[in-house]
Design a protein around this motif. Sequence first.
Motif, mmCIF file in Angstrom:
data_model
loop_
_atom_site.group_PDB
_atom_site.id
_atom_site.type_symbol
_atom_site.label_atom_id
_atom_site.label_comp_id
_atom_site.label_asym_id
_atom_site.label_seq_id
_atom_site.Cartn_x
_atom_site.Cartn_y
_atom_site.Cartn_z
ATOM 1 N N TYR A 31 -20.899 -5.752 -54.101
ATOM 2 C CA TYR A 31 -20.741 -6.344 -55.429
ATOM 3 C C TYR A 31 -20.709 -5.266 -56.511
ATOM 4 C CZ TYR A 31 -21.007 -11.328 -54.374
ATOM 5 O OH TYR A 31 -20.723 -12.602 -53.944
ATOM 6 N N ALA A 32 -21.438 -4.181 -56.344
ATOM 7 C CA ALA A 32 -21.394 -3.095 -57.324
ATOM 8 C C ALA A 32 -19.969 -2.553 -57.431
ATOM 9 C CB ALA A 32 -22.371 -1.992 -56.940
ATOM 10 N N ILE A 33 -19.308 -2.386 -56.310
ATOM 11 C CA ILE A 33 -17.922 -1.902 -56.310
ATOM 12 C C ILE A 33 -16.987 -2.962 -56.890
ATOM 13 C CG2 ILE A 33 -16.001 -1.234 -54.812
ATOM 14 C CD1 ILE A 33 -18.188 -0.017 -52.924
ATOM 15 N N LEU A 34 -17.149 -4.208 -56.452
ATOM 16 C CA LEU A 34 -16.279 -5.280 -56.957
ATOM 17 C C LEU A 34 -16.478 -5.520 -58.453
ATOM 18 C CD1 LEU A 34 -16.428 -7.875 -54.038
ATOM 19 C CD2 LEU A 34 -14.523 -6.380 -54.667
ATOM 20 N N ASN A 35 -17.718 -5.360 -58.954
ATOM 21 C CA ASN A 35 -17.959 -5.517 -60.385
ATOM 22 C C ASN A 35 -17.185 -4.471 -61.191
ATOM 23 O OD1 ASN A 35 -19.666 -7.716 -60.123
ATOM 24 N ND2 ASN A 35 -21.514 -6.478 -60.038
ATOM 25 N N LYS A 36 -17.075 -3.261 -60.656
ATOM 26 C CA LYS A 36 -16.314 -2.211 -61.338
ATOM 27 C C LYS A 36 -14.808 -2.446 -61.230
ATOM 28 C CE LYS A 36 -19.676 1.374 -61.567
ATOM 29 N NZ LYS A 36 -20.296 0.969 -62.781
#
Length: 75
Positions: free
Chosen positions: A58-63
């Motif tokens: 999710y950290a990657i997808l949020n970016k």
Amino acid sequence: MNNSKDIIKVRLHDGIVGLLNLGSILLASQFELNWIYLAVVVSILQVLSPITKFCPIYAILNKLMPDTTPMQNGK
């Protein structure tokens, strides 16, 4: 989750996690058993994410998807 982009983000997350688990199991069965540790780490992160409120996927997808609702970002 208000919009369809949030639903897409959740489905992407689930797909990526599923591919990581299946991929590591297939690699462990075909090549070297040490690949199973990838599935173990992914599973541990999934179990801990509701407690820690952090998920690397999710950290990657949020970016990558800034116009969606931030999820599992530690808040």
